[in-house]
Design a protein around this motif. Sequence first.
Motif, mmCIF file in Angstrom:
data_model
loop_
_atom_site.group_PDB
_atom_site.id
_atom_site.type_symbol
_atom_site.label_atom_id
_atom_site.label_comp_id
_atom_site.label_asym_id
_atom_site.label_seq_id
_atom_site.Cartn_x
_atom_site.Cartn_y
_atom_site.Cartn_z
ATOM 1 N N TYR A 176 0.353 -1.260 0.239
ATOM 2 C CA TYR A 176 0.299 -0.133 0.260
ATOM 3 C C TYR A 176 1.171 1.659 0.053
ATOM 4 C CZ TYR A 176 -3.682 3.391 0.774
ATOM 5 O OH TYR A 176 -4.710 3.595 0.754
ATOM 6 N N LEU A 177 1.724 1.026 0.936
ATOM 7 C CA LEU A 177 3.110 2.554 0.484
ATOM 8 C C LEU A 177 3.641 2.156 -0.821
ATOM 9 C CD1 LEU A 177 4.383 2.128 4.485
ATOM 10 C CD2 LEU A 177 3.194 3.568 3.803
ATOM 11 N N ASP A 178 3.566 1.446 -1.297
ATOM 12 C CA ASP A 178 4.303 1.806 -2.871
ATOM 13 C C ASP A 178 3.126 2.603 -3.232
ATOM 14 O OD1 ASP A 178 6.650 0.888 -4.147
ATOM 15 O OD2 ASP A 178 5.821 -1.142 -4.872
ATOM 16 N N ARG A 184 5.537 10.302 -6.353
ATOM 17 C CA ARG A 184 5.919 10.879 -5.699
ATOM 18 C C ARG A 184 7.111 10.125 -5.784
ATOM 19 N NH1 ARG A 184 4.010 10.534 0.613
ATOM 20 N NH2 ARG A 184 6.028 10.946 0.532
ATOM 21 N N HIS A 185 8.149 11.544 -5.997
ATOM 22 C CA HIS A 185 9.559 11.121 -5.805
ATOM 23 C C HIS A 185 10.668 12.208 -5.298
ATOM 24 C CE1 HIS A 185 8.956 8.509 -9.163
ATOM 25 N NE2 HIS A 185 7.894 9.364 -9.689
ATOM 26 N N ASP A 186 9.657 12.505 -3.735
ATOM 27 C CA ASP A 186 10.050 13.575 -2.602
ATOM 28 C C ASP A 186 10.089 12.038 -1.240
ATOM 29 O OD1 ASP A 186 7.687 13.285 -2.727
ATOM 30 O OD2 ASP A 186 7.195 15.371 -1.702
ATOM 31 N N VAL A 187 10.063 10.889 -1.218
ATOM 32 C CA VAL A 187 9.546 9.999 -0.173
ATOM 33 C C VAL A 187 10.742 10.199 0.850
ATOM 34 C CG1 VAL A 187 8.301 9.150 -1.077
ATOM 35 C CG2 VAL A 187 9.824 7.594 -1.287
ATOM 36 N N ASN A 265 10.119 4.070 -7.940
ATOM 37 C CA ASN A 265 10.413 4.384 -6.969
ATOM 38 C C ASN A 265 11.691 3.209 -6.541
ATOM 39 O OD1 ASN A 265 10.125 7.173 -5.931
ATOM 40 N ND2 ASN A 265 8.179 6.198 -5.610
ATOM 41 N N SER A 266 13.012 3.612 -6.382
ATOM 42 C CA SER A 266 13.604 3.126 -5.989
ATOM 43 C C SER A 266 14.832 2.818 -5.459
ATOM 44 C CB SER A 266 13.999 2.357 -7.214
ATOM 45 O OG SER A 266 15.004 2.615 -8.495
ATOM 46 N N PHE A 267 16.034 3.111 -4.736
ATOM 47 C CA PHE A 267 17.016 3.521 -4.303
ATOM 48 C C PHE A 267 17.899 4.105 -4.827
ATOM 49 C CE2 PHE A 267 20.933 4.025 -1.921
ATOM 50 C CZ PHE A 267 20.618 4.547 -0.905
#
Lengths: 354, 354
Positions: A176-178, A184-187, A265-267
């Motif tokens: 769900y968080l993912d 969003r790219h400011d997580v 979104n990945s590291f």
Amino acid sequence: MARTALDVSGKKMAVLPPLFRRYGAELSCALRASLSYDGCRVYDTLRYAMGWADSDGNPVTAATGKALRPTLCLFACEVIGGTADRAMPAAVAIELIHNFSLIHDDIQDHDKTRRGRPTVWAVWGEPKAIVSGNALRAVADISLERLVEQGVSIPDALRVIALLTEAYLQMIEGQYLDLDYEKRHDVGQDAYLNMISLKTGALIRCSLEMGAFLGTKDLGAVDAFRRFGRSLGFVFQIRDDILGVWGKEGKTGKPVGADIRRKKNSFPVVHAMGHANGTDAAMLREAYRKEALDDHDVAQVLEVMERIGTRDQAQALAQRHCDDALAALEGVALSPQAQEEIEDLAHFLLVREH
Amino acid sequence: MARTALDVSGKKMAVLPPLFRRYGAELSCALRASLSYDGCRVYDTLRYAMGWADSDGNPVTAATGKALRPTLCLFACEVIGGTADRAMPAAVAIELIHNFSLIHDDIQDHDKTRRGRPTVWAVWGEPKAIVSGNALRAVADISLERLVEQGVSIPDALRVIALLTEAYLQMIEGQYLDLDYEKRHDVGQDAYLNMISLKTGALIRCSLEMGAFLGTKDLGAVDAFRRFGRSLGFVFQIRDDILGVWGKEGKTGKPVGADIRRKKNSFPVVHAMGHANGTDAAMLREAYRKEALDDHDVAQVLEVMERIGTRDQAQALAQRHCDDALAALEGVALSPQAQEEIEDLAHFLLVREH
């Protein structure tokens, strides 16, 4: 010393440890037995998803995964003094839950292929694929009912059920968080690492914890395996994220920059967003504001990552978690062979190319 | 004698038995406690789905269902000699599983509203709604962990888990069959009844079986409640199907013929397809070959059903299952009050208007 080999250029390369073949036959038998029911056509979709049948139900030998989670579960049980048989129902359950999550993930991501075959929803449509995933989740629960047949006490069986439920819910929360972080790219690095510790880490940790719990009465050792698993989950996912950006197409099946192109979104992305300054930061923000990134954008993002050392930082973080993983087991009495296999396993997850 | 009242026209009408209000407060508390966690936004979607919050998380009092399944579970436990507290974790689990299935059903059917509010997928999108349903399923499992706190022995708790898993898997199989039968209108009465016994019947049966199991050590009585529940599931669904065709819009929220218009496989359609002859049969086949049925088609289908007595046959079948339900409990020692309440309950499900 970790098991590595030299490739033609003389670089160390990662070889799948023999551990991954040790339980293959028994695991395959147990998994197939868990899905042998023929009273409802939903099982056709499940045997397809597992790579054993085509969409008409005819037997095939499709590419399957490494069976990482059940292997960890069976290995933990054996290495700490139990037998693989005893942990088999838990190993089956965790592999089925992993595959359940793939069926639903493919719907959510609208991915039409997995391991070179059409995904379940692509063959049967979304409604049936949702139900198919739910069925696999239920078959996993039923697998745990066999623990008692393997000599596990009823209170211990109940404890294993609770461990799996806890991990399952964490995985769902992570999923769900993912989804919440999508677009969003400011997580931020901490939030991202928390998300992967749930989404991917929980099942990996649980595989080892359940296995250890079924293999020993020493709860301190079980906790050590839990901590080992937690760290190993980070190693696995951070390496996965590295491969998602810099992996070789021939090994991962994805072109370089694949995860950048699809704005996953990945590291590496989280790291770059958090560390780029000035014009680099402005460029990243602009690229990620676009609906889709083109070749030029991807190349630019890769250049920024190169300048700020994203890849090395990511690998160093994976290395730290790998060290933490091995440190977690320091107090546990293990045979030298077991110790070597654990180091091989951790090292493999740290340097694997696919 | 079943509790009924007379409406203004002098006809008998169905009144919700007081039983449905008996556990309301405790059940609501226990359900809310099970979903009180605030560490992940997926719980916002769940509190919304349960009718306790709006999509921003603010408390609301939305229309909720009758809570049929948990009421049956708590009632069965009490009436056979246990306490409602003891069965509360099972009642919570079954209500959460029912609501999980509604979240996923609404995605599958692309239904945008439920009880006058946008569905979870309509608010949060399909990917999050899939995960939301999965989370609710996991919270249901966690609820069962509280059985032991209520004094249930560990082996009995394990048995309840197995009963719920069995019913859950049957429900999923029924959902798959239902999807498989979509766009087919030749499934036949037996296949249709088997499908509803799984899709709807399994949870209703399980509610009563779990409740009875938690209330008595007399396994014969538990089996009687299982058979009672199996028959009651048919009463519930066949009456539901009747209301889907002939229900009054003011009571069901759907116009007359609603299930015919949307070509839903339900008992009246299966009956008409199996019993219409000659021109009637040809007309039905032609109407159901169309993409969508218009007012004229619906009126014609209703006329065929009128001619071959579909409504009366459906109600008679529900009545037979109601008789079977009550007969299943004949050997069980129940107080006269309990006996009367059981008759009221069965009669209510047989004649309810909404």
